[in-house]
Design an enzyme around this catalytic site. Structure first.
Site, mmCIF file in Angstrom:
data_model
loop_
_atom_site.group_PDB
_atom_site.id
_atom_site.type_symbol
_atom_site.label_atom_id
_atom_site.label_comp_id
_atom_site.label_asym_id
_atom_site.label_seq_id
_atom_site.Cartn_x
_atom_site.Cartn_y
_atom_site.Cartn_z
ATOM 1 N N ILE A 162 -7.854 40.415 -16.884
ATOM 2 C CA ILE A 162 -9.269 39.694 -17.345
ATOM 3 C C ILE A 162 -8.961 38.532 -18.227
ATOM 4 O O ILE A 162 -8.267 38.641 -19.281
ATOM 5 C CB ILE A 162 -10.368 40.571 -18.219
ATOM 6 C CG1 ILE A 162 -11.705 39.761 -18.432
ATOM 7 C CG2 ILE A 162 -9.934 41.248 -19.194
ATOM 8 C CD1 ILE A 162 -12.812 40.700 -18.782
ATOM 9 N N SER A 163 -9.315 37.310 -18.071
ATOM 10 C CA SER A 163 -8.890 36.056 -18.565
ATOM 11 C C SER A 163 -9.398 36.310 -19.921
ATOM 12 O O SER A 163 -10.345 36.633 -20.276
ATOM 13 C CB SER A 163 -9.591 34.672 -17.935
ATOM 14 O OG SER A 163 -9.210 34.621 -16.630
ATOM 15 N N GLN A 164 -8.379 35.289 -20.951
ATOM 16 C CA GLN A 164 -8.959 35.191 -22.246
ATOM 17 C C GLN A 164 -10.577 34.526 -22.421
ATOM 18 O O GLN A 164 -10.602 33.453 -21.417
ATOM 19 C CB GLN A 164 -7.961 34.172 -22.895
ATOM 20 C CG GLN A 164 -8.120 33.906 -24.264
ATOM 21 C CD GLN A 164 -6.989 33.147 -24.873
ATOM 22 O OE1 GLN A 164 -5.994 32.969 -24.260
ATOM 23 N NE2 GLN A 164 -7.285 32.594 -26.039
#
Ligand code: SAH
Length: 222
Positions: A68-70
């Site tokens: 999951i992206s930052q």
């Protein structure tokens, strides 16, 4: 990640406020984007054993070798997209679905493609459960875009693209914006490509980010 979201407590809400504050200090100014991050419980997208990690400004593993992206990256890409209400937006790389939900919160009509079958199945079932039944999920190869539903006002690629796929440029409306991290190595350059009304393109670059690779062809069913 189960099919019932965990509760969203005052503590979670407080942690989200702190996260938004951090992202603001890192330079995100778009109020709608900050409000969407404050509203959407990121811990819904985490396995219950990792809930503590949900409100750190860091990427996190979501299975199938993906992340999951930052939150800062989600905010940065969302800000570049400059979403207006009811715009048709294509996302390449559904992953956990978090970025797709942020786009929906910004008022977009979201279409999102994932090439990993396990992630596609899990996220497709999960999004309606947490209140996003209108996000349209597709199992496929994002290099091809989504011809049947084109053209799109905006497009966002959330995996490292070695080059800008032609199909995406073709499926963008005149005036439309593609946000894509470009680069085959460890680091990608966040890039926007705007389609002018005469069909030519304008490219701008926004510094270095790190993404998992955008792979060609969808993964096998089994
Ligand atoms: N937007 C996601 C981040 C996902 S990480 C989130 O908010 O959680 C990148 C995702 O892109 C991974 O799930 C990976 O499987 C997917 N991906 C990689 N190459 C792809 C391709 N060609 N087409 C569609 N999805 C792809």
């Amino acid at each position: 990640m189960g099919y019932n979201p965990p509760p969203d407590t005052y503590r979670h809400q407080g942690l989200r406020k702190q996260l938004v504050q951090q992202i603001r200090l890192k330079g995100i100014a778009n109020q709608q984007v900050l409000a969407a991050i404050e509203k959407l419980p990121r811990h819904y997208f985490f396995d219950s054993s990792f809930l503590e990690s949900a409100y750190e400004d860091k990427p996190f593993p979501i299975g199938a070798g993906q992340t999951i992206s930052q939150p800062y990256t989600v905010a940065f890409q969302s800000q570049l997209l400059n979403i207006q209400k009811n715009e048709k937006v294509l996302e390449i790389g559904t992953g956990s679905g978090y970025q797709a939900c942020i786009l929906a919160e910004l008022g977009a009509r979201v279409f999102t493609i994932e090439r990993q079958k396990t992630l596609f199945d899990r996220t497709s079932k999960f999004l309606p459960v947490i209140g996003y039944p209108t996000i349209k999920t597709f199992f496929g190869d994002g290099y091809k875009g989504l011809q049947a539903f084109s053209p799109f006002d905006k497009m966002i690629v959330t995996a490292a693209a070695p080059y800008v796929p032609d199909a995406l440029l073709e499926q963008l409306k005149p005036g439309g914006i593609l946000v894509i991290p470009v680069g085959a190595d460890d680091v990608q350059i966040m890039t926007t490509i705007t389609k002018r009304s005469d069909g030519t393109f304008e490219k701008k670059e926004y510094g270095a980010f790190r993404f998992v690779p955008m792979l060609e062809d969808k993964a096998k069913e089994k």
